[in-house]
Design a protein around this motif. Structure first.
Motif, PDB file in Angstrom:
ATOM      1  N   SER A 266     -92.403  14.300  -1.338  1.00 52.17           N
ATOM      2  CA  SER A 266     -92.002  13.317  -0.341  1.00 52.17           C
ATOM      3  C   SER A 266     -93.110  13.167   0.688  1.00 52.17           C
ATOM      4  O   SER A 266     -93.356  14.063   1.494  1.00 52.17           O
ATOM      5  CB  SER A 266     -90.700  13.768   0.338  1.00 52.17           C
ATOM      6  OG  SER A 266     -90.340  12.888   1.362  1.00 52.17           O
ATOM      7  N   GLY A 267     -93.791  12.041   0.661  1.00 55.84           N
ATOM      8  CA  GLY A 267     -94.857  11.783   1.615  1.00 55.84           C
ATOM      9  C   GLY A 267     -94.335  11.031   2.819  1.00 55.84           C
ATOM     10  O   GLY A 267     -93.882   9.896   2.706  1.00 55.84           O
ATOM     11  N   GLU A 268     -94.369  11.661   3.967  1.00 58.63           N
ATOM     12  CA  GLU A 268     -94.015  11.018   5.227  1.00 58.63           C
ATOM     13  C   GLU A 268     -95.067  11.489   6.232  1.00 58.63           C
ATOM     14  O   GLU A 268     -96.197  11.780   5.842  1.00 58.63           O
ATOM     15  CB  GLU A 268     -92.603  11.414   5.674  1.00 58.63           C
ATOM     16  CG  GLU A 268     -91.504  11.059   4.695  1.00 58.63           C
ATOM     17  CD  GLU A 268     -91.181   9.564   4.656  1.00 58.63           C
ATOM     18  OE1 GLU A 268     -91.726   8.818   5.502  1.00 58.63           O
ATOM     19  OE2 GLU A 268     -90.410   9.143   3.788  1.00 58.63           O
ATOM     20  N   ILE A 269     -94.715  11.554   7.522  1.00 55.43           N
ATOM     21  CA  ILE A 269     -95.641  12.158   8.480  1.00 55.43           C
ATOM     22  C   ILE A 269     -95.847  13.622   8.109  1.00 55.43           C
ATOM     23  O   ILE A 269     -96.948  14.149   8.137  1.00 55.43           O
ATOM     24  CB  ILE A 269     -95.114  11.989   9.905  1.00 55.43           C
ATOM     25  CG1 ILE A 269     -95.174  10.508  10.284  1.00 55.43           C
ATOM     26  CG2 ILE A 269     -95.915  12.825  10.897  1.00 55.43           C
ATOM     27  CD1 ILE A 269     -94.544  10.166  11.592  1.00 55.43           C
TER      28      ILE A 269
ATOM     29  N   GLY B 253     -92.308   4.141   6.893  1.00 55.59           N
ATOM     30  CA  GLY B 253     -93.619   3.558   6.962  1.00 55.59           C
ATOM     31  C   GLY B 253     -93.794   2.669   8.163  1.00 55.59           C
ATOM     32  O   GLY B 253     -94.855   2.630   8.761  1.00 55.59           O
ATOM     33  N   THR B 254     -92.784   1.915   8.543  1.00 58.03           N
ATOM     34  CA  THR B 254     -92.834   0.892   9.568  1.00 58.03           C
ATOM     35  C   THR B 254     -94.052   0.009   9.341  1.00 58.03           C
ATOM     36  O   THR B 254     -94.536  -0.150   8.232  1.00 58.03           O
ATOM     37  CB  THR B 254     -92.822   1.515  10.973  1.00 58.03           C
ATOM     38  OG1 THR B 254     -93.984   2.294  11.186  1.00 58.03           O
ATOM     39  CG2 THR B 254     -91.596   2.373  11.162  1.00 58.03           C
TER      40      THR B 254
ATOM     41  N   GLY C  74     -91.309   8.611  -0.839  1.00 53.83           N
ATOM     42  CA  GLY C  74     -91.592   8.353   0.566  1.00 53.83           C
ATOM     43  C   GLY C  74     -92.655   7.280   0.691  1.00 53.83           C
ATOM     44  O   GLY C  74     -92.672   6.303  -0.051  1.00 53.83           O
ATOM     45  N   VAL C  75     -93.579   7.449   1.631  1.00 56.81           N
ATOM     46  CA  VAL C  75     -94.645   6.446   1.784  1.00 56.81           C
ATOM     47  C   VAL C  75     -95.632   6.490   0.632  1.00 56.81           C
ATOM     48  O   VAL C  75     -96.428   5.560   0.464  1.00 56.81           O
ATOM     49  CB  VAL C  75     -95.394   6.625   3.123  1.00 56.81           C
ATOM     50  CG1 VAL C  75     -94.449   6.465   4.297  1.00 56.81           C
ATOM     51  CG2 VAL C  75     -96.127   7.947   3.190  1.00 56.81           C
TER      52      VAL C  75
ATOM     53  N   SER D  92     -88.535   5.309  -0.047  1.00 55.88           N
ATOM     54  CA  SER D  92     -88.123   5.965   1.188  1.00 55.88           C
ATOM     55  C   SER D  92     -86.617   6.070   1.342  1.00 55.88           C
ATOM     56  O   SER D  92     -86.130   6.667   2.304  1.00 55.88           O
ATOM     57  CB  SER D  92     -88.709   5.217   2.394  1.00 55.88           C
ATOM     58  OG  SER D  92     -90.109   5.373   2.434  1.00 55.88           O
ATOM     59  N   ASP D  93     -85.861   5.472   0.430  1.00 52.54           N
ATOM     60  CA  ASP D  93     -84.405   5.617   0.468  1.00 52.54           C
ATOM     61  C   ASP D  93     -83.923   6.927  -0.144  1.00 52.54           C
ATOM     62  O   ASP D  93     -82.733   7.244  -0.062  1.00 52.54           O
ATOM     63  CB  ASP D  93     -83.733   4.470  -0.292  1.00 52.54           C
ATOM     64  CG  ASP D  93     -83.776   3.165   0.479  1.00 52.54           C
ATOM     65  OD1 ASP D  93     -83.954   3.204   1.704  1.00 52.54           O
ATOM     66  OD2 ASP D  93     -83.637   2.104  -0.149  1.00 52.54           O
TER      67      ASP D  93
END
Length: 388
Positions: free
Chosen positions: A200-203, A277-278, A326-327, A363-364
């Motif tokens: 899961s790639g996020e911040i 991501g925004t 994720g992103v 991302s869901d």
């Protein structure tokens, strides 16, 4: 005994339904009278429906089909992430009935404020679900941190420690790590593969390992902390206190900061509110699609760092499939090549390297996995969850 038998009947319907009552008796080994009473109870609770005809394994007229109902009972999935809050309502057939996201800057936020905003969002979707005739019977919350005994022990990117989640809608709820629930979301709502490593790639960067259809958590719930695998021993400091962690090179912040201010103008007209991501990641994708050299170089560096960390994961876990979510999902066309090249270079002694795949739910995944966890609890013990 009744509770166990009810779980057996509902499990059979879930796995192979629709089935007639006669077929359920044959498949479960229970008497027809017992099955009939249990099905009637499940019908009254709204967990199953009888509709249409299906042959029940006996001669004569076909029986009435018993199947899971998506009309009355539902689960609530919730997520707190660094830059958004999310909620979804999923019925027992795993159909997503409602999905809401709120952008928010949750870095170093006060837990009470963020939880109050989440409660308002949850109340909103629960009320909408009720208007559609759905009763939410439970909730699960995905958080970007270590969870132990229902307590959020440490969420470095939120700046939270030892937070007890309270004030959610008045239904039973549980709390779990975002990457773990994202892996379960991929299992139940995505590819459906029984064995894979989900990244899961996020911040922050987390991972969940699914083995034979079940999540592997480790002895202390720390399995999957791939974001803090060291890829450069003397690299820059990481928020965790170490140096050279994967997160420093391939996290969302690392990708966007590598672009400087040049990406800002591309983000102004991009709709915000995209989970994980925004506008920043959407702007990055726009630059990548335009062939921007700086953006391509940033993804190449991140992909190669990811490949180094995944090499260690392959040596330890030997997954046959690695799913990037994720992103990493929208960035997959540009990340996967460098990551795969690095894996091949380091794993040349193996007969084959794992398949790199993109998550179909992006991302869901975490919020869907949270709702799915409630559904799994119901299937395992419908008598308790439904109050029968």
């Amino acid at each position: 005994m009744r509770a166990r038998n009810m779980a057996v009947v509902l499990g059979a319907i879930h796995r192979t339904g629709p089935l007639s009552r006669a077929a359920l008796a044959e498949r479960t080994g229970l008497t027809k009278t017992t099955v009939s009473k249990l099905v009637s109870d499940l019908l009254e609770a709204g967990a199953v429906t009888e509709r249409g005809a299906v042959r029940g394994g006996e001669r004569g007229r076909p029986g009435v089909a018993v199947s899971l109902s998506g009309e009355r009972v539902a689960a609530l999935g919730l997520e707190i992430n660094i830059d958004y809050l999310a909620a979804c309502v999923v019925d027992l057939t795993r159909c997503v009935r409602l999905r809401r996201t709120r952008t928010a800057d949750n870095r170093n936020s006060k837990p009470d404020d963020t939880l109050e905003a989440l409660r308002r969002l949850a109340d909103e979707v629960v009320a909408e679900a009720a208007a559609d005739g759905l009763r939410v019977i439970g909730a699960a919350l995905a958080v970007p941190g270590l969870v132990e005994g229902g307590l959020l022990r440490n969420a470095p990117h939120l700046g939270w420690r030892d937070v007890r989640v309270t004030g959610l809608p008045d239904v039973p709820y549980t709390i779990d790590n975002e990457a773990n629930l994202a892996a379960l979301g991929e299992l139940w709502f995505g590819s459906g593969a029984a064995d894979f490593l989900y990244v899961s790639g996020e911040i922050g960067i987390g991972a969940g390992l699914v083995v034979d259809g079940s999540l592997f958590r480790g002895a202390y719930g720390l399995a999957g902390e791939i974001g803090h695998v060291v890829v450069v021993p003397d690299g820059p400091p990481c928020r965790c206190g170490g140096r050279g962690c994967l997160e420093v090179y391939a996290g969302q912040d690392a990708l966007l900061s590598a672009l400087g201010d040049a990406s800002a103008h591309l983000c102004r007209d991009v709709p915000v509110g995209l989970p994980g991501g925004t506008a920043g990641v959407a702007g990055l994708v726009a630059r990548l699609e335009a062939g921007d050299g700086e953006a391509l170089a940033a993804c190449d560096r991140a992909g190669r760092a990811l490949g180094v960390a995944l090499t260690s994961a392959v040596h330890l876990l030997d997954p046959g499939r690695i799913v990037l979510g994720g992103v990493y999902a929208p960035l997959f066309p540009w990340l996967s090549g460098p990551a795969a090249e690095t894996l091949t270079a380091h794993l040349g002694h193996l007969r084959a390297t794992p398949e790199l795949a993109v998550s179909g739910i992006g991302s869901d995944a975490a919020v869907l996995g949270a709702a799915g966890l409630v559904i799994q609890d119901l299937l395992a013990d419908p008598a308790t969850v439904l109050g029968l």
